[in-house]
Design a protein around this motif. Structure first.
Motif, PDB file in Angstrom:
ATOM      1  N   ARG A 148       0.813  -1.210   0.000  1.00  0.00           N
ATOM      2  CA  ARG A 148       0.000   0.000   0.000  1.00  0.00           C
ATOM      3  C   ARG A 148       0.848   1.261   0.000  1.00  0.00           C
ATOM      4  O   ARG A 148       0.616   2.170  -0.793  1.00  0.00           O
ATOM      5  CB  ARG A 148      -0.938   0.008   1.212  1.00  0.00           C
ATOM      6  N   LYS A 207       2.535   1.681  -3.303  1.00  0.00           N
ATOM      7  CA  LYS A 207       1.562   2.067  -4.322  1.00  0.00           C
ATOM      8  C   LYS A 207       1.230   3.552  -4.211  1.00  0.00           C
ATOM      9  O   LYS A 207       1.088   4.231  -5.224  1.00  0.00           O
ATOM     10  CB  LYS A 207       0.287   1.234  -4.193  1.00  0.00           C
ATOM     11  N   GLU A 208       1.093   4.046  -2.998  1.00  0.00           N
ATOM     12  CA  GLU A 208       0.810   5.470  -2.801  1.00  0.00           C
ATOM     13  C   GLU A 208       1.963   6.320  -3.325  1.00  0.00           C
ATOM     14  O   GLU A 208       1.746   7.335  -3.976  1.00  0.00           O
ATOM     15  CB  GLU A 208       0.549   5.772  -1.322  1.00  0.00           C
ATOM     16  N   GLU A 209       3.185   5.899  -3.033  1.00  0.00           N
ATOM     17  CA  GLU A 209       4.361   6.637  -3.512  1.00  0.00           C
ATOM     18  C   GLU A 209       4.450   6.567  -5.033  1.00  0.00           C
ATOM     19  O   GLU A 209       4.766   7.552  -5.699  1.00  0.00           O
ATOM     20  CB  GLU A 209       5.641   6.079  -2.880  1.00  0.00           C
ATOM     21  N   ARG A 237       1.972   8.955  -6.414  1.00  0.00           N
ATOM     22  CA  ARG A 237       2.460  10.329  -6.242  1.00  0.00           C
ATOM     23  C   ARG A 237       3.500  10.658  -7.310  1.00  0.00           C
ATOM     24  O   ARG A 237       3.451  11.723  -7.934  1.00  0.00           O
ATOM     25  CB  ARG A 237       3.071  10.519  -4.849  1.00  0.00           C
TER      26      ARG A 237
END
Length: 130
Positions: free
Chosen positions: A76, A79-81, A84
């Motif tokens: 998670r 994936k967020e990075e 971004r």
């Protein structure tokens, strides 16, 4: 280096050629020295083009050859990075600022855009032959 060749790289390393000279050489090579110019994000099309252009190579005989997901697609936080970074790098203002701070990025982008142009031309040419 592969688009420009070993001689080109050697001349650049010894100060006998500029980055602009290397780019011009790479552009000429892209236009006239490759039977097929493929794009990393269009591998299926590339294999089809290779099979069409070079009849004795049937890429359809390698159905197990596929691209893998980059490891950034795992977890998670990762994936967020990744999301971004994709947002940041797809921002035209960020791209222009990066090119201004590192002029070599402009040259790489120029060569990439030409690669896309040559790829599209080759695809159209091959479509007319079938």
């Amino acid at each position: 280096e592969p688009l420009c060749g070993e001689d080109c790289f050697s001349r650049y390393t010894h100060g006998m050629m500029t980055l602009e000279d290397m780019t011009v050489q790479a552009e000429g090579n892209l236009r006239g020295s490759f039977s097929v110019v493929g794009l990393l994000n269009e591998t299926d099309t590339f294999y089809t083009m290779v099979s069409a252009r070079i009849g004795y190579i049937d890429m359809g005989r390698n159905p197990h050859v596929t691209g893998d997901k980059h490891e950034s697609a795992v977890g998670r936080v990762v994936k967020e990075e990744s999301a971004r970074c994709k947002t940041l790098f797809s921002d035209p203002r960020f791209q222009e600022e990066a090119k201004q701070q590192a002029p070599s990025l402009s040259l790489l982008d120029r060569v990439y855009q030409l690669g896309v142009e040559v790829n599209r031309f080759q695809r159209e040419e091959l479509n007319q032959c079938t």
